[in-house]
Design an enzyme around this catalytic site. Sequence first.
Site, PDB file in Angstrom:
ATOM      1  N   ASP A  11       0.883  -1.163   0.000  1.00 60.22           N
ATOM      2  CA  ASP A  11       0.000   0.000   0.000  1.00 60.22           C
ATOM      3  C   ASP A  11       0.922   1.215   0.000  1.00 60.22           C
ATOM      4  O   ASP A  11       1.424   1.617   1.044  1.00 60.22           O
ATOM      5  CB  ASP A  11      -0.897  -0.002   1.239  1.00 60.22           C
ATOM      6  CG  ASP A  11      -1.771   1.242   1.332  1.00 60.22           C
ATOM      7  OD1 ASP A  11      -2.048   1.863   0.291  1.00 60.22           O
ATOM      8  OD2 ASP A  11      -2.166   1.609   2.457  1.00 60.22           O
ATOM      9  N   GLU A  71      -1.458  -1.583  -4.439  1.00 63.51           N
ATOM     10  CA  GLU A  71      -2.673  -0.787  -4.521  1.00 63.51           C
ATOM     11  C   GLU A  71      -2.427   0.389  -5.447  1.00 63.51           C
ATOM     12  O   GLU A  71      -1.450   1.117  -5.305  1.00 63.51           O
ATOM     13  CB  GLU A  71      -3.079  -0.287  -3.132  1.00 63.51           C
ATOM     14  CG  GLU A  71      -4.412   0.423  -3.128  1.00 63.51           C
ATOM     15  CD  GLU A  71      -4.898   0.775  -1.743  1.00 63.51           C
ATOM     16  OE1 GLU A  71      -5.175   1.970  -1.517  1.00 63.51           O
ATOM     17  OE2 GLU A  71      -4.993  -0.121  -0.889  1.00 63.51           O
ATOM     18  N   ASP A 144      -2.255   0.812   7.797  1.00 67.23           N
ATOM     19  CA  ASP A 144      -1.611   0.805   6.484  1.00 67.23           C
ATOM     20  C   ASP A 144      -0.970  -0.550   6.200  1.00 67.23           C
ATOM     21  O   ASP A 144      -0.945  -1.004   5.055  1.00 67.23           O
ATOM     22  CB  ASP A 144      -0.564   1.916   6.409  1.00 67.23           C
ATOM     23  CG  ASP A 144      -1.200   3.288   6.552  1.00 67.23           C
ATOM     24  OD1 ASP A 144      -1.621   3.844   5.530  1.00 67.23           O
ATOM     25  OD2 ASP A 144      -1.289   3.781   7.687  1.00 67.23           O
TER      26      ASP A 144
END
Length: 184
Positions: A11, A71, A144
């Site tokens: 991410d 992502e 996260d």
Amino acid sequence: MSNEKIILGIDPGTTIMGFGLIKVVNKKMEFVQMNELLLNKYTDPYIKLRLIFERTIELIDTYHPDEIAIEAPFFGKNVQSMLKLGRAQGVAMAAGLSRQIPITEYLPKKIKMAITGNGNASKEQVAKMLQSVLGLKTLPKNLDSTDGLAAAVCHFYNEGRIEIGKSYSGWDAFIKQNENRVKK
């Protein structure tokens, strides 16, 4: 063909980069690790990008992932934020491409849908579902890292499907798939 592989999920972010790793053995997931790279103490954006690249290389060299799921930046109203996220994603992708690791991008909604069945799920819902599916004892304070782990799990769930996102197997594939974006 080996029935064991490692998937690294990332991410990307310029404040926090979350990441998670799963091992797939005989089509079953096993949790390996998740963590985050904290970047908020650095003010120089180029140092942040270097640290993202170096940490991604370190993860690759330590865990030897077979595939990377990342992502994709989402389209927001703030163009500067999009630019920063795109750069963070780009250097993480460059690290994987430099090691010839196939990379697949997933939109945030696609990841949330794969994990929870709801493309609008909250970070907390995604984290709780990962905790249940992977048997995690505790969840991290910042989510996260679970977002990075969710990218890896999403990739596992989407394996073998025809259209799972943009995939790149190396620099040549990346350039070929993106050459129409570059003005000549």
